[in-house]
Design an enzyme around this catalytic site. Structure first.
Site, short mmCIF file in Angstrom:
data_model
loop_
_atom_site.label_atom_id
_atom_site.label_comp_id
_atom_site.label_asym_id
_atom_site.label_seq_id
_atom_site.Cartn_x
_atom_site.Cartn_y
_atom_site.Cartn_z
N MET A 1 -6.23 -57.76 121.14
CA MET A 1 -6.56 -57.58 122.55
C MET A 1 -6.88 -56.13 122.88
SD MET A 1 -4.14 -59.98 124.87
CE MET A 1 -2.71 -58.97 124.69
N VAL A 4 -4.60 -49.01 120.43
CA VAL A 4 -3.49 -48.15 120.84
C VAL A 4 -3.77 -46.72 120.38
CG1 VAL A 4 -1.00 -47.74 120.70
CG2 VAL A 4 -1.89 -50.08 120.64
N ASP A 113 5.45 -64.06 119.19
CA ASP A 113 4.64 -63.46 118.13
C ASP A 113 5.50 -62.53 117.28
OD1 ASP A 113 1.57 -61.48 117.93
OD2 ASP A 113 2.35 -63.07 116.65
#
Length: 617
Positions: A1, A4, A113
């Site tokens: 998604m 970072v 997850d």
């Protein structure tokens, strides 16, 4: 998604992790809601083992999270470097993960997850779980549409079969993670994701001690409990599993190597005599202590009496404890778990070796035969009960010894399509060569005309190959080569030599020579015939042939008719295949005598050529 970045918070002058959603997802409301949901989920958790989320916002189309920066590595990187973790390492990391997840479950949040990539190991020893991007409330536990969220290797069976998840789904993923830390590999493997998902739904996770005999039985049982296929048979949440892990820590005498924070100073009023209003107390072992003033003699006497009383009580307690330990040891080794023995792993050796090894543990053996493709004949494949199982002494253990590959019996392959033959052989674990041998035959194109099977371990020279076209009995694990028909080789007789050579060349047959012959029936320049294949047998691509090309009819030698009557000369020339002519009328041919011919006698001319008779009379 998202991506970072390591960033600097200019306002507070600190390093932070900045998680920025990918631009192509910014218009997707579902992903935006998951992104914001991560911030909210993590912000609700106040636990030292959960990555802190400081802020969340949006700059135009760019959504972002501001999170705690943890310099270090992930658990995945640690396992990639060490492959298999030690028992203390495993317990330390699992204790921290369970603590963080216990806080999440207590807050009604399911992570969904859990995997090594989401466990962060900081350089200062802190262990935290992050990436709550898939987290949801336990009351909203249905997967979106038909999509299964989470990594397939750690997917709980109920997510595969029903698409639902709750806290017990996180527990299953933790069980898989614990197995991987203890053994260095995941329990289920497959080339396709659906193969792994099917194993999660249908198989039971094996004991880690089968792969790593050094795993204590208590951790074995913890893995099996956490990975039960039915959610009702697992721990209800991370708190219950953490409580059991800490019991195991006490049983094994292993404590998690937690990170200590800096010592906290405690202040007290020292009065005017100190010259200060407050003072930092000395700290011993992480606990603040204050100095004790000297007491009078009466006080010291009371303290000595109290110490003697406590000492007597401790002596009684020790005697009782030793008595209890002696009784417990008698039970443990007499009829309790201590009376059990572990079935040793004897695979790979001979039956005699296995029998001797199991006899050392007072186990009785019985030999059983079993076919195997992988284990050579005479070697032990497995035992029943399995290696690592705990059984009573003098239990009978079945030792399965390899008999080598099983027999495979085939009926005739002749005439069937190539694909069917490959399926039949493959079903019996006979490996079929990718490249088939092809021949030109009268059989239909693509049909099998022969099968050659090479026994496993046989030389490549074909000396031990078995012809199996009409059926045979061989062994699984052998290799096969198929002979396939390319259909009939076309007949090029009567075609021009060039056309015939081109036709054969397109079929992989090389024309090496084109010798010529006279032919009474085949026109000059056309093919009379193709020679037979050298060595006999079927033609196949790559062979070489010779075309016999016609030179037309053979020439005729003009007969000598000198001295014959014209009538006789005409007859002789016609029988030789020539067309005789004369300037003498046919009515008087018997009265005139031939004196020669044109062309003259002995000349070679084509059959049917005109020959003029010279005569007088």
């Amino acid at each position: 998604m998202a991506t970072v970045y390591v960033a600097t918070d200019l306002r507070l002058e600190r390093r932070i992790a900045l998680k920025v959603m990918h631009g192509h997802l910014s218009d997707d409301t579902v992903f935006q809601s998951r992104f914001i949901q991560e911030a909210r989920a993590a912000a609700r958790l106040a636990d030292p083992h959960v990555v802190n989320v400081f802020d969340q916002g949006q700059d135009g189309d760019m959504a972002y999270l501001v999170m705690e920066y943890l310099p270090g590595i992930t658990l995945r990187e640690l396992m990639r470097e060490q492959r298999r973790l030690t028992i203390p390492q495993t317990i330390t990391i699992m204790d921290a993960i369970l603590s963080g997840l216990a806080a999440a479950h207590r807050a009604g949040i399911v992570h969904r997850d859990v995997k090594p990539e989401n466990v962060l190991l900081a350089e200062d020893g802190r262990i935290k779980i992050g990436d709550f991007g898939l987290a949801r409330a336990t009351t909203a536990n249905t997967a979106t549409g038909a999509q299964l969220l989470g990594t397939i290797a750690y997917l709980a069976p109920e997510l595969v079969t029903r698409g639902t998840a709750d806290a017990r789904s996180d527990i299953y993923a933790l069980g898989i993670l614990l197995y991987e830390m203890l053994t260095g590999e995941q329990p289920y493997k497959g080339e396709q994701p659906m193969q792994i998902a099917f194993q999660h739904a249908t198989d039971s996770v094996p004991r880690p001690s089968v792969k790593n005999p050094g795993v204590p039985e208590a951790l074995d049982e913890l893995v099996l409990w956490a990975t039960e296929r039915s959610p009702d048979d697992r721990p209800m949440d991370a708190r219950e599993m953490l409580d059991r892990l800490r019991e195991i820590e006490r049983e094994l005498g292993i404590s998690p190597q937690v990170t200590r924070t800096s010592t906290i100073g405690i202040t007290r009023d020292e009065g005017i005599a100190s010259g200060e209003l407050t003072q930092v107390l000395p700290v011993t072992g992480g606990i603040a202590t204050a100095p004790i003033d000297d007491a009078d003699n009466a006080t010291r006497l009371r303290r000595a009496t109290r110490r003697r009383s406590v000492k007597g009580a401790w002596l009684v307690a020790v005697v009782l404890l030793l008595t209890g330990l002696a009784g417990g040891a008698g039970w443990w080794f007499g009829s309790g778990p201590g009376s059990l023995v572990v079935v040793a792993d004897v695979s790979g050796g001979t039956y005699a070796e296995a029998q001797a090894r199991l006899l050392q543990d007072t186990l009785i053996t019985a030999e059983r035969g079993e076919t195997s493709l992988d284990v050579p004949a005479g070697q032990v494949i497995r035992t029943d009960p399995d290696a690592g199982a705990r059984v009573d002494r003098e239990t009978s253990v079945d030792v399965y010894v390899s008999q080598g590959p099983a027999e495979a019996t085939f009926s005739s392959f002749l005439g069937i399509p190539e694909a069917d033959a490959r399926t039949i052989l493959g079903d019996q674990f006979v490996a079929v060569a990718e490249d088939s041998s092809e021949f030109y035959t009268d059989s239909a194109s693509g049909s099998v005309i022969g099968v050659m099977i090479r026994p496993a371990g046989a030389p490549d020279d074909g000396s031990q190959d078995v012809a199996c076209g009409e059926g045979c009995t061989v062994r699984q694990g052998d290799a096969a080569t198929l002979w396939i028909s390319l259909g009939p080789l076309p007949d090029v007789a009567g075609e021009s030599a060039d056309n015939a050579a081109a036709t054969l060349s397109n079929l992989g047959i090389t024309v090496s020579e084109r010798p010529e012959e006279f032919s009474e029936t085949v026109e000059d320049g056309r093919v009379i015939r193709m020679t037979d294949r050298s060595g006999g047998g079927w033609w196949r691509p790559g062979d070489s042939t010779t075309l016999i090309v016609s030179k037309g009819p053979a020439p005729v030698e003009v007969p000598d008719v000198d001295g014959e009557s014209v009538a006789e000369a005409v007859r002789i020339l016609r029988e030789a295949g020539l067309n005789p002519t004369s300037n003498v009328p046919e009515l008087v041919w018997g009265l005139f005598t031939a004196t020669g011919t044109n062309p003259e006698a002995g000349s070679l001319v084509a059959r049917g050529s005109n020959v003029r008779i010279v005569a007088f009379g």
